[in-house]
Design an enzyme around this catalytic site. Structure first.
Site, PDB file in Angstrom:
ATOM      1  N   CYS A  55       4.197  -2.274  -0.017  1.00 35.91           N
ATOM      2  CA  CYS A  55       2.964  -1.817  -0.679  1.00 35.91           C
ATOM      3  C   CYS A  55       3.032  -1.987  -2.206  1.00 35.91           C
ATOM      4  O   CYS A  55       3.953  -1.485  -2.848  1.00 35.91           O
ATOM      5  CB  CYS A  55       2.749  -0.338  -0.336  1.00 35.91           C
ATOM      6  SG  CYS A  55       1.483   0.459  -1.339  1.00 35.91           S
ATOM      7  N   ARG A 118      -7.192   9.095   3.517  1.00 36.58           N
ATOM      8  CA  ARG A 118      -6.190   8.138   3.994  1.00 36.58           C
ATOM      9  C   ARG A 118      -4.777   8.665   3.731  1.00 36.58           C
ATOM     10  O   ARG A 118      -4.494   9.226   2.673  1.00 36.58           O
ATOM     11  CB  ARG A 118      -6.334   6.785   3.273  1.00 36.58           C
ATOM     12  CG  ARG A 118      -7.709   6.190   3.293  1.00 36.58           C
ATOM     13  CD  ARG A 118      -8.179   5.678   4.606  1.00 36.58           C
ATOM     14  NE  ARG A 118      -7.223   4.919   5.385  1.00 36.58           N
ATOM     15  CZ  ARG A 118      -7.457   4.536   6.637  1.00 36.58           C
ATOM     16  NH1 ARG A 118      -8.598   4.857   7.233  1.00 36.58           N
ATOM     17  NH2 ARG A 118      -6.565   3.839   7.311  1.00 36.58           N
ATOM     18  N   PHE A 119      -3.887   8.423   4.674  1.00 31.01           N
ATOM     19  CA  PHE A 119      -2.490   8.858   4.559  1.00 31.01           C
ATOM     20  C   PHE A 119      -1.692   7.726   3.896  1.00 31.01           C
ATOM     21  O   PHE A 119      -1.008   6.957   4.565  1.00 31.01           O
ATOM     22  CB  PHE A 119      -1.927   9.173   5.938  1.00 31.01           C
ATOM     23  CG  PHE A 119      -2.697  10.240   6.665  1.00 31.01           C
ATOM     24  CD1 PHE A 119      -2.464  11.588   6.391  1.00 31.01           C
ATOM     25  CD2 PHE A 119      -3.662   9.915   7.605  1.00 31.01           C
ATOM     26  CE1 PHE A 119      -3.168  12.579   7.050  1.00 31.01           C
ATOM     27  CE2 PHE A 119      -4.369  10.903   8.274  1.00 31.01           C
ATOM     28  CZ  PHE A 119      -4.130  12.234   7.997  1.00 31.01           C
ATOM     29  N   THR A 120      -1.839   7.633   2.584  1.00 30.64           N
ATOM     30  CA  THR A 120      -1.300   6.474   1.868  1.00 30.64           C
ATOM     31  C   THR A 120       0.082   6.748   1.261  1.00 30.64           C
ATOM     32  O   THR A 120       0.478   7.900   1.065  1.00 30.64           O
ATOM     33  CB  THR A 120      -2.265   6.082   0.728  1.00 30.64           C
ATOM     34  OG1 THR A 120      -2.496   7.229  -0.083  1.00 30.64           O
ATOM     35  CG2 THR A 120      -3.584   5.562   1.269  1.00 30.64           C
ATOM     36  N   VAL A 121       0.782   5.677   0.963  1.00 26.59           N
ATOM     37  CA  VAL A 121       1.959   5.732   0.093  1.00 26.59           C
ATOM     38  C   VAL A 121       1.551   5.101  -1.235  1.00 26.59           C
ATOM     39  O   VAL A 121       0.658   4.241  -1.235  1.00 26.59           O
ATOM     40  CB  VAL A 121       3.153   4.957   0.710  1.00 26.59           C
ATOM     41  CG1 VAL A 121       3.750   5.702   1.859  1.00 26.59           C
ATOM     42  CG2 VAL A 121       2.773   3.533   1.110  1.00 26.59           C
ATOM     43  N   GLU A 136      -1.217   9.326  -6.167  1.00 24.09           N
ATOM     44  CA  GLU A 136      -1.923   8.253  -6.885  1.00 24.09           C
ATOM     45  C   GLU A 136      -0.908   7.538  -7.795  1.00 24.09           C
ATOM     46  O   GLU A 136      -0.410   8.122  -8.757  1.00 24.09           O
ATOM     47  CB  GLU A 136      -3.080   8.864  -7.690  1.00 24.09           C
ATOM     48  CG  GLU A 136      -3.745   7.944  -8.679  1.00 24.09           C
ATOM     49  CD  GLU A 136      -4.164   6.596  -8.100  1.00 24.09           C
ATOM     50  OE1 GLU A 136      -4.778   6.553  -7.013  1.00 24.09           O
ATOM     51  OE2 GLU A 136      -3.834   5.574  -8.731  1.00 24.09           O
TER      52      GLU A 136
HETATM   53  N1  LIG Z   1      -4.702   4.806  -4.851  1.00 28.23           N
HETATM   54  C1  LIG Z   1      -3.531   4.730  -4.132  1.00 28.23           C
HETATM   55  C2  LIG Z   1      -3.617   3.623  -3.079  1.00 28.23           C
HETATM   56  C3  LIG Z   1      -2.419   3.577  -2.200  1.00 28.23           C
HETATM   57  C4  LIG Z   1      -2.664   2.744  -0.927  1.00 28.23           C
HETATM   58  O1  LIG Z   1      -3.814   2.381  -0.630  1.00 28.23           O
HETATM   59  N2  LIG Z   1      -1.591   2.451  -0.187  1.00 28.23           N
HETATM   60  C5  LIG Z   1      -1.750   1.710   1.069  1.00 28.23           C
HETATM   61  C6  LIG Z   1      -0.586   0.765   1.292  1.00 28.23           C
HETATM   62  S1  LIG Z   1      -0.568  -0.649   0.273  1.00 28.23           S
HETATM   63  C7  LIG Z   1      -1.693   2.658   2.232  1.00 28.23           C
HETATM   64  O2  LIG Z   1      -0.829   3.514   2.276  1.00 28.23           O
HETATM   65  N3  LIG Z   1      -2.598   2.470   3.210  1.00 28.23           N
HETATM   66  C8  LIG Z   1      -2.566   3.201   4.445  1.00 28.23           C
HETATM   67  C9  LIG Z   1      -3.937   3.592   4.913  1.00 28.23           C
HETATM   68  O3  LIG Z   1      -4.928   3.369   4.204  1.00 28.23           O
HETATM   69  O4  LIG Z   1      -3.995   4.132   5.999  1.00 28.23           O
HETATM   70  C10 LIG Z   1      -2.407   4.498  -5.113  1.00 28.23           C
HETATM   71  O5  LIG Z   1      -2.518   3.619  -5.982  1.00 28.23           O
HETATM   72  O6  LIG Z   1      -1.426   5.223  -5.046  1.00 28.23           O
END
Ligand SMILES: N[C@@H](CCC(=O)N[C@@H](CS)C(=O)NCC(=O)O)C(=O)O
Length: 317
Positions: A55, A118-121, A136
């Site tokens: 990512c 969203r469960f993001t990293v 963020e």
């Molecule tokens: N705004 C966030 C965006 C993070 C993001 O979108 N990460 C993606 C991976 S590249 C993610 O975890 N996506 C999983 C999902 O949307 O379920 C940041 O910059 O920290």
């Protein structure tokens, strides 16, 4: 741990598009800072960073963590490179050392059982209060840049990626680099109509042309020094030829053949002896598997075949 069903939120194939077929990124939710006298104070081994090496957003935080010498203060755990229909999973790369969780969503639901975006990293976790400080990346890198300086050796504390005198210029460049390039590749890749794709990809390459002009005769985007603007652009450009050209159809030109000034800037950072954080935070195997072979990318690449090229993934200086 019992958790509610959040499958409608974890499957990237079910991401909502705008009525015109364009992709819109959701806002991050946990937006706290680490500061003296605040709820979250800078302490050694209080915070834990969750990332994916594939990512770009998470890789921003990995690079700054290393640049600032925070490795012994903030441990890091990496998810499997294959984003699944249930979101980012463990193990696959690392086991989750804090909760032995199966998914990143489990970490989010510990912090907020009602979490519903969203469960993001990346995720910056606070072990003391048992919650997420910030998810963020643009804010986590600012936290890493300054919040722990009093715990760092003088040389690391002195490295400032967001210096006062360059802030206006950095903010200005970040804005269009984020919209058209960092997020622009996703807008092209996740577009669901021809016209949404074309407008994203054309804007992306116009902005790459703009970056190419800025980098003429220069090693850094802003001023004469490394700043967060370079870190934020690097994570997208290093993925460009190996991933975005193919997986996201960002193929008007490649960086290596079409943008000599960006290519030189990229290689100087990647191969830098002064800033090894760039190379040490780049995992081409995770990047390629992540964009081409993850279940979450099945709509874009149903065979899940990972391309061999470009070879090498990055050219020498
Ligand atoms: N705004 C966030 C965006 C993070 C993001 O979108 N990460 C993606 C991976 S590249 C993610 O975890 N996506 C999983 C999902 O949307 O379920 C940041 O910059 O920290």
């Amino acid at each position: 741990m019992a958790t509610r069903d959040v499958s409608h939120l974890t499957d990237v194939n079910k991401l909502q598009r705008e009525p015109d077929g364009s992709f819109k990124r959701v806002q991050s939710t946990f937006r706290n800072f680490i500061e003296p006298g605040g709820k979250f104070e800078a302490e050694k081994d209080r915070y834990h960073l969750y990332v994916s090496y594939g990512c770009p957003w998470a890789t921003r935080t990995l690079i700054v963590r290393k640049l600032k010498g925070l490795e012994s203060i903030i441990p890091v755990t990496c998810v499997s490179p294959r984003l699944s229909k249930d979101g980012w999973a463990f193990p696959g790369t690392d086991v989750d050392p804090l909760f032995n969780a199966s998914y990143i969503k489990d970490i989010y639901l510990r912090a907020d059982p009602d979490f519903s975006t969203r469960f993001t990293v990346p995720v910056l976790w606070d072990k003391k209060l048992g919650t997420i400080v910030n998810n963020e990346s643009s804010e986590i890198i600012r936290i890493f840049n300054s919040a722990f300086n009093h715990l760092l050796p003088a040389e690391k504390a002195a490295l400032n990626l967001y210096p006062e005198n360059l802030r206006a210029e950095i903010d200005q460049i970040n804005e269009w680099v984020y919209t058209d390039i960092n997020n622009g590749v996703y807008k092209a890749g996740f577009a669901s109509t021809q016209s949404a794709y074309e407008s994203a990809v054309i804007k992306l390459f116009e902005s790459l042309d703009r970056v190419a002009e800025i980098l003429k005769g220069r090693d850094f985007l802003v001023g004469e020094q490394l700043t967060e603007a370079d870190v934020r652009l690097f994570v997208t450009i290093i993925r460009f030829d190996p991933a975005y050209v193919g997986a996201f159809k960002c193929n008007i030109r490649t960086i290596r053949d079409g943008y000599p000034t960006i290519h030189a800037w990229l290689r100087k950072l990647y191969w830098s002896d002064v800033f090894p954080a760039f190379k040490e935070s780049t995992y081409f195997d995770h990047i390629k598997v992540g964009y081409y072979a993850a279940p979450a990318m099945a709509r874009l690449n149903p065979t899940a075949i990972v391309p061999v090229g470009p070879l090498p993934n990055i050219l020498p200086l």
